[in-house]
Design an enzyme around this catalytic site. Structure first.
Site, PDB file in Angstrom:
ATOM      1  N   GLY A 200       0.830  -1.197   0.000  1.00 48.75           N
ATOM      2  CA  GLY A 200       0.000   0.000   0.000  1.00 48.75           C
ATOM      3  C   GLY A 200       0.866   1.249   0.000  1.00 48.75           C
ATOM      4  O   GLY A 200       2.014   1.234  -0.459  1.00 48.75           O
ATOM      5  N   THR A 211      -0.287  -1.625   8.456  1.00 50.86           N
ATOM      6  CA  THR A 211      -1.430  -2.471   8.098  1.00 50.86           C
ATOM      7  C   THR A 211      -1.090  -3.458   6.989  1.00 50.86           C
ATOM      8  O   THR A 211      -0.225  -3.199   6.153  1.00 50.86           O
ATOM      9  CB  THR A 211      -2.635  -1.615   7.633  1.00 50.86           C
ATOM     10  N   ASN A 213      -2.679  -4.864   3.774  1.00 47.51           N
ATOM     11  CA  ASN A 213      -3.704  -4.364   2.855  1.00 47.51           C
ATOM     12  C   ASN A 213      -4.173  -5.466   1.909  1.00 47.51           C
ATOM     13  O   ASN A 213      -3.355  -6.165   1.315  1.00 47.51           O
ATOM     14  CB  ASN A 213      -3.153  -3.186   2.049  1.00 47.51           C
ATOM     15  N   GLU A 258      -7.753  -2.607   5.185  1.00 51.09           N
ATOM     16  CA  GLU A 258      -6.470  -2.367   5.844  1.00 51.09           C
ATOM     17  C   GLU A 258      -6.550  -2.952   7.250  1.00 51.09           C
ATOM     18  O   GLU A 258      -7.388  -2.525   8.046  1.00 51.09           O
ATOM     19  CB  GLU A 258      -6.165  -0.874   5.900  1.00 51.09           C
ATOM     20  N   TYR A 269       3.650  -9.522   3.412  1.00 51.68           N
ATOM     21  CA  TYR A 269       3.452  -9.323   1.967  1.00 51.68           C
ATOM     22  C   TYR A 269       3.434 -10.666   1.241  1.00 51.68           C
ATOM     23  O   TYR A 269       4.295 -11.512   1.439  1.00 51.68           O
ATOM     24  CB  TYR A 269       4.539  -8.421   1.377  1.00 51.68           C
ATOM     25  N   ARG A 282     -17.262   1.591  14.072  1.00 50.13           N
ATOM     26  CA  ARG A 282     -17.783   2.925  13.707  1.00 50.13           C
ATOM     27  C   ARG A 282     -17.755   3.098  12.202  1.00 50.13           C
ATOM     28  O   ARG A 282     -17.113   2.331  11.473  1.00 50.13           O
ATOM     29  CB  ARG A 282     -16.965   4.030  14.376  1.00 50.13           C
ATOM     30  N   PHE A 287     -10.852  13.038   8.899  1.00 50.09           N
ATOM     31  CA  PHE A 287     -10.308  13.784  10.025  1.00 50.09           C
ATOM     32  C   PHE A 287      -9.589  15.039   9.544  1.00 50.09           C
ATOM     33  O   PHE A 287      -8.991  15.066   8.465  1.00 50.09           O
ATOM     34  CB  PHE A 287      -9.359  12.894  10.842  1.00 50.09           C
TER      35      PHE A 287
END
Length: 322
Positions: A200, A211, A213, A258, A269, A282, A287
């Site tokens: 990513g 993360t 991905n 992610e 990977y 959520r 942001f």
């Protein structure tokens, strides 16, 4: 015969066990309704002293009939087989759904495929399963033909949860609304996806949240948001928090899953991971600052750990495909 055997259109007749029992269906997601049909086939197989198989179609018939309509599949072919392998079935018969199959009459399907090629001794189906050209084949047709052909037929009624029928479409709707618990209740376990970890933008690493991905199928309608997930890599399990969406704070790009694995160090990977969705945390948000994003990620992580601690064993029951 050992393990979970997959019989395809190309399988030689000599390799097909005669007299088997089949549970027929598309089995997308292998939900509780499907499992009732499978359990009926397993019981019938035990009574007959014969193996029980799932009989299913690939690609999904809906994909064949509506190639230009997006189809959100709950489980791709491999994961469907892994789920079926976890039920105790001896194997699966995977029939290619193409123009020839779509044009086969219900009677020809019964006589040529079920009796001639497979030599079935019993069939379990759900109340709403149709087959053959024009969907003319039905549970009632099987019930009327069964005794004459010497085949036992079992038709399972719909399975309800809180007076609502369990169905693949109801599960898709629940996932699209982020109703993870509702989807899991209908599936009999958490919904999961599998995919290879790709490179990513490496932003997570800079934020303190590296993360893994994974690009999901473009037709995946899972609600964009933050989830508590449990990750499988082979027999290993890791608790994690995941974001699925377009990353509105950064690039608003193509949807990406992610996954931040807790307490994990190493290179993922190229690994293929199973990601089971345990709870919705959520909605995806944009942001105003990186600091605000990191504070929220800290909170998401704490909430995900809490949710996963409350469901320590939640993970789909998967079998090995032989």
């Amino acid at each position: 015969m050992t393990g979970f055997t997959v019989i395809r259109d190309t399988t030689p007749a000599a390799d097909i066990p005669r007299g088997a029992v089949v549970a027929m269906g598309n089995f997308d997601g292998v939900h509780l309704g499907h499992r009732a049909v499978i359990e009926a086939a397993l019981q019938m197989g035990r009574a007959h002293g014969k193996p029980a198989f799932a009989l299913t179609f690939e690609p999904h018939p809906r994909t064949f009939f509506s190639p230009n309509s997006p189809q959100f599949r709950l489980s791709d072919e491999t994961n469907k087989l892994r789920l079926l392998a976890g039920t105790g079935l001896a194997g699966a018969v995977v029939m290619t759904f193409d123009r020839a199959r779509a044009g086969t009459s219900a009677q020809d399907f019964i006589h040529h495929d079920l009796i001639g090629r497979l030599g079935v001794s019993g069939i379990a189906v759900g109340y709403d399963f149709h087959f053959g050209k024009g969907r003319a084949g039905s549970p009632s047709l099987l019930v009327s033909e069964g005794p004459r052909l010497g085949i036992e037929i079992d038709v399972q009624a719909h399975v309800d949860i809180e007076e609502r029928p369990v169905s693949s479409s109801a599960i898709r709707m629940a996932l699209a609304e982020g109703q993870i618990d509702e989807a899991a209740a209908m599936l009999g376990g958490p919904w999961f996806v599998s995919g290879e970890v790709i490179h990513g933008e490496k932003r997570g690493r800079d934020l303190g949240y590296p993360t893994a991905n994974i690009r999901l199928d473009k037709n995946c309608s899972l609600k964009h948001g933050i989830y508590a997930v449990r990750v499988g890599r082979g027999a290993e399990r890791f608790d994690a928090v995941a974001s699925f969406g377009r990353r509105p704070t950064f690039d608003n790009g193509a949807p990406l899953l992610e996954v931040f694995l807790f307490d994990f160090e190493g290179d993922l990977y190229g690994s293929v991971l199973d990601v089971a969705f345990i709870g919705f945390i959520r909605d995806e948000l944009k942001f105003d600052s990186i600091d605000a994003l990191i504070r929220q990620m800290d909170d998401d992580t704490a909430r995900a750990r809490e949710r996963l601690a409350a469901a320590p064993d939640a993970f789909p029951k998967l079998g090995e495909i032989g």
